[in-house]
Design a protein around this motif. Sequence first.
Motif, PDB file in Angstrom:
ATOM      1  N   ALA A 124       3.759   1.365 -11.361  1.00  0.00           N
ATOM      2  CA  ALA A 124       4.727   1.534 -12.326  1.00  0.00           C
ATOM      3  C   ALA A 124       5.865   0.360 -12.115  1.00  0.00           C
ATOM      4  CB  ALA A 124       5.474   2.802 -12.400  1.00  0.00           C
ATOM      5  N   GLN A 125       6.033  -0.248 -11.022  1.00  0.00           N
ATOM      6  CA  GLN A 125       6.955  -1.105 -10.468  1.00  0.00           C
ATOM      7  C   GLN A 125       6.537  -2.448 -10.962  1.00  0.00           C
ATOM      8  OE1 GLN A 125       7.313  -1.722  -6.214  1.00  0.00           O
ATOM      9  NE2 GLN A 125       8.997  -2.946  -6.308  1.00  0.00           N
ATOM     10  N   HIS A 126       5.181  -2.663 -11.244  1.00  0.00           N
ATOM     11  CA  HIS A 126       4.676  -3.867 -11.795  1.00  0.00           C
ATOM     12  C   HIS A 126       4.406  -3.806 -13.152  1.00  0.00           C
ATOM     13  CE1 HIS A 126       4.172  -5.166  -7.641  1.00  0.00           C
ATOM     14  NE2 HIS A 126       3.605  -4.095  -7.233  1.00  0.00           N
ATOM     15  N   GLY A 127       4.965  -2.707 -13.838  1.00  0.00           N
ATOM     16  CA  GLY A 127       4.907  -2.567 -15.411  1.00  0.00           C
ATOM     17  C   GLY A 127       3.551  -1.858 -15.846  1.00  0.00           C
ATOM     18  N   SER A 128       2.779  -1.140 -14.895  1.00  0.00           N
ATOM     19  CA  SER A 128       1.517  -0.294 -15.412  1.00  0.00           C
ATOM     20  C   SER A 128       1.386   0.890 -14.671  1.00  0.00           C
ATOM     21  CB  SER A 128       0.371  -1.287 -15.026  1.00  0.00           C
ATOM     22  OG  SER A 128      -0.823  -0.664 -15.316  1.00  0.00           O
ATOM     23  N   ALA A 129       0.915   1.920 -15.393  1.00  0.00           N
ATOM     24  CA  ALA A 129       1.029   3.381 -14.682  1.00  0.00           C
ATOM     25  C   ALA A 129      -0.564   3.255 -14.198  1.00  0.00           C
ATOM     26  CB  ALA A 129       1.051   4.332 -15.694  1.00  0.00           C
ATOM     27  N   CYS A 130      -1.167   2.257 -14.119  1.00  0.00           N
ATOM     28  CA  CYS A 130      -2.837   2.229 -13.753  1.00  0.00           C
ATOM     29  C   CYS A 130      -2.860   1.368 -12.883  1.00  0.00           C
ATOM     30  CB  CYS A 130      -3.660   2.181 -14.995  1.00  0.00           C
ATOM     31  SG  CYS A 130      -3.337   3.433 -16.299  1.00  0.00           S
ATOM     32  N   PRO A 131      -4.092   1.606 -12.066  1.00  0.00           N
ATOM     33  CA  PRO A 131      -4.411   0.402 -11.098  1.00  0.00           C
ATOM     34  C   PRO A 131      -4.982  -0.695 -11.874  1.00  0.00           C
ATOM     35  CG  PRO A 131      -5.726   2.193 -10.867  1.00  0.00           C
ATOM     36  CD  PRO A 131      -4.773   2.762 -11.840  1.00  0.00           C
ATOM     37  N   PRO A 132      -4.815  -1.944 -11.157  1.00  0.00           N
ATOM     38  CA  PRO A 132      -5.570  -3.069 -11.821  1.00  0.00           C
ATOM     39  C   PRO A 132      -7.033  -2.961 -12.231  1.00  0.00           C
ATOM     40  CG  PRO A 132      -4.385  -3.631  -9.958  1.00  0.00           C
ATOM     41  CD  PRO A 132      -4.322  -2.188  -9.884  1.00  0.00           C
ATOM     42  N   ALA A 133      -7.228  -3.608 -13.411  1.00  0.00           N
ATOM     43  CA  ALA A 133      -8.653  -3.466 -13.958  1.00  0.00           C
ATOM     44  C   ALA A 133      -9.769  -3.838 -12.735  1.00  0.00           C
ATOM     45  CB  ALA A 133      -8.798  -4.417 -15.004  1.00  0.00           C
ATOM     46  N   ALA A 134      -9.548  -4.734 -11.872  1.00  0.00           N
ATOM     47  CA  ALA A 134     -10.469  -4.925 -10.892  1.00  0.00           C
ATOM     48  C   ALA A 134     -10.746  -3.809  -9.777  1.00  0.00           C
ATOM     49  CB  ALA A 134      -9.967  -6.321 -10.126  1.00  0.00           C
ATOM     50  N   SER A 135      -9.793  -2.883  -9.928  1.00  0.00           N
ATOM     51  CA  SER A 135      -9.997  -1.895  -8.704  1.00  0.00           C
ATOM     52  C   SER A 135     -10.461  -0.539  -9.578  1.00  0.00           C
ATOM     53  CB  SER A 135      -8.663  -1.423  -8.284  1.00  0.00           C
ATOM     54  OG  SER A 135      -7.823  -1.001  -8.837  1.00  0.00           O
ATOM     55  N   ARG A 136     -10.589  -0.389 -10.904  1.00  0.00           N
ATOM     56  CA  ARG A 136     -11.284   0.564 -11.493  1.00  0.00           C
ATOM     57  C   ARG A 136     -12.692   0.365 -11.567  1.00  0.00           C
ATOM     58  NH1 ARG A 136      -8.056   0.285 -16.768  1.00  0.00           N
ATOM     59  NH2 ARG A 136      -6.454  -1.062 -15.544  1.00  0.00           N
ATOM     60  N   PRO A 137     -13.402   1.776 -11.789  1.00  0.00           N
ATOM     61  CA  PRO A 137     -14.814   1.503 -11.876  1.00  0.00           C
ATOM     62  C   PRO A 137     -15.076   1.019 -13.128  1.00  0.00           C
ATOM     63  CG  PRO A 137     -14.053   3.689 -11.972  1.00  0.00           C
ATOM     64  CD  PRO A 137     -12.831   2.948 -11.722  1.00  0.00           C
ATOM     65  N   PRO A 138     -16.026   0.161 -13.406  1.00  0.00           N
ATOM     66  CA  PRO A 138     -16.486  -0.296 -15.009  1.00  0.00           C
ATOM     67  C   PRO A 138     -16.718   0.921 -15.942  1.00  0.00           C
ATOM     68  CG  PRO A 138     -18.587  -0.333 -13.437  1.00  0.00           C
ATOM     69  CD  PRO A 138     -17.391   0.144 -12.596  1.00  0.00           C
ATOM     70  N   VAL A 139     -16.596   0.544 -17.158  1.00  0.00           N
ATOM     71  CA  VAL A 139     -16.716   1.562 -18.169  1.00  0.00           C
ATOM     72  C   VAL A 139     -18.196   1.777 -18.520  1.00  0.00           C
ATOM     73  CG1 VAL A 139     -16.317   1.777 -20.689  1.00  0.00           C
ATOM     74  CG2 VAL A 139     -14.415   1.077 -19.036  1.00  0.00           C
ATOM     75  N   ASP A 140     -18.505   3.120 -18.479  1.00  0.00           N
ATOM     76  CA  ASP A 140     -19.945   3.487 -19.019  1.00  0.00           C
ATOM     77  C   ASP A 140     -19.899   4.086 -20.340  1.00  0.00           C
ATOM     78  OD1 ASP A 140     -22.645   4.327 -18.942  1.00  0.00           O
ATOM     79  OD2 ASP A 140     -22.580   5.604 -17.561  1.00  0.00           O
ATOM     80  N   PRO A 141     -20.323   3.283 -21.454  1.00  0.00           N
ATOM     81  CA  PRO A 141     -20.268   3.846 -22.662  1.00  0.00           C
ATOM     82  C   PRO A 141     -21.054   5.197 -22.921  1.00  0.00           C
ATOM     83  CG  PRO A 141     -20.569   1.446 -22.709  1.00  0.00           C
ATOM     84  CD  PRO A 141     -20.627   2.032 -21.286  1.00  0.00           C
ATOM     85  N   ALA A 142     -22.209   5.181 -22.127  1.00  0.00           N
ATOM     86  CA  ALA A 142     -22.912   6.471 -22.345  1.00  0.00           C
ATOM     87  C   ALA A 142     -22.398   7.546 -21.732  1.00  0.00           C
ATOM     88  CB  ALA A 142     -24.533   6.046 -21.714  1.00  0.00           C
ATOM     89  N   GLN A 143     -21.835   7.198 -20.691  1.00  0.00           N
ATOM     90  CA  GLN A 143     -21.146   8.522 -19.971  1.00  0.00           C
ATOM     91  C   GLN A 143     -19.986   9.045 -20.858  1.00  0.00           C
ATOM     92  OE1 GLN A 143     -19.070   7.788 -16.247  1.00  0.00           O
ATOM     93  NE2 GLN A 143     -19.109   9.931 -15.745  1.00  0.00           N
ATOM     94  N   ILE A 144     -19.329   8.187 -21.489  1.00  0.00           N
ATOM     95  CA  ILE A 144     -18.158   8.513 -22.310  1.00  0.00           C
ATOM     96  C   ILE A 144     -18.709   9.367 -23.555  1.00  0.00           C
ATOM     97  CG2 ILE A 144     -16.427   7.453 -23.856  1.00  0.00           C
ATOM     98  CD1 ILE A 144     -16.136   5.088 -22.136  1.00  0.00           C
ATOM     99  N   GLY A 203     -25.559   1.723 -25.706  1.00  0.00           N
ATOM    100  CA  GLY A 203     -25.944   2.709 -25.201  1.00  0.00           C
ATOM    101  C   GLY A 203     -25.562   4.187 -25.544  1.00  0.00           C
ATOM    102  N   ARG A 204     -24.358   4.040 -26.419  1.00  0.00           N
ATOM    103  CA  ARG A 204     -23.449   5.264 -26.507  1.00  0.00           C
ATOM    104  C   ARG A 204     -24.200   6.107 -27.825  1.00  0.00           C
ATOM    105  NH1 ARG A 204     -17.179   5.006 -27.198  1.00  0.00           N
ATOM    106  NH2 ARG A 204     -16.856   7.306 -27.432  1.00  0.00           N
ATOM    107  N   GLY A 205     -25.105   5.506 -28.686  1.00  0.00           N
ATOM    108  CA  GLY A 205     -25.547   6.242 -29.952  1.00  0.00           C
ATOM    109  C   GLY A 205     -26.851   7.057 -29.241  1.00  0.00           C
ATOM    110  N   GLU A 206     -27.703   6.406 -28.355  1.00  0.00           N
ATOM    111  CA  GLU A 206     -28.679   7.220 -27.825  1.00  0.00           C
ATOM    112  C   GLU A 206     -28.217   8.391 -26.656  1.00  0.00           C
ATOM    113  OE1 GLU A 206     -28.570   3.808 -27.404  1.00  0.00           O
ATOM    114  OE2 GLU A 206     -29.852   3.000 -28.857  1.00  0.00           O
ATOM    115  N   ALA A 207     -27.451   7.970 -26.145  1.00  0.00           N
ATOM    116  CA  ALA A 207     -26.683   8.970 -25.150  1.00  0.00           C
ATOM    117  C   ALA A 207     -26.259  10.225 -25.951  1.00  0.00           C
ATOM    118  CB  ALA A 207     -25.604   8.214 -24.270  1.00  0.00           C
ATOM    119  N   GLU A 208     -25.552   9.971 -27.139  1.00  0.00           N
ATOM    120  CA  GLU A 208     -25.050  11.160 -27.752  1.00  0.00           C
ATOM    121  C   GLU A 208     -26.096  11.997 -28.383  1.00  0.00           C
ATOM    122  OE1 GLU A 208     -22.404  11.982 -32.028  1.00  0.00           O
ATOM    123  OE2 GLU A 208     -22.428   9.918 -31.193  1.00  0.00           O
TER     124      GLU A 208
END
Length: 129
Positions: free
Chosen positions: A14-34, A76-81
């Motif tokens: 929050a001190q750096h203007g964001s409530a979330c960790p930097p994108a590099a430290s977050r796991p990649p987005v998995d559209p199928a899991q979402i 892969g989102r459609g097939e996963a759904e």
Amino acid sequence: MGEQKRPEAVVDYAQHGSACPPAASRPPVDPAQISRRSVRRRATGMTHAKAEAALEYAQFDRRQSLRHEESANDGGRGEAELAEREGIIALLAGTGEVYDPQADAVVLVAGPSPGPATLSMCLASSASV
């Protein structure tokens, strides 16, 4: 009394203007899991008949999406759904019960999903950038 110092490893995003960790430290987005998570959330409380109707609608929607090149490549989102909906129908077949993700063995093996408060907070902070 002196002021207590924070350990060096703790970062106040929050001190750096964001409530979330930097994108590099977050796991990649998995559209199928979402997609699977979204289907389970929307299917909560559905009977077998309602789940079948939702599958038919999702199949129709998928066919329509495949007609447009920009919608066809969804990571892969459609097939996963569709696969998740088919799994829910198989789980409910002949039971007469309603779907409950807390009782779904596949969900229990996959583990808990991140909380909606954390996700919405991160989305809100990234939208304001």
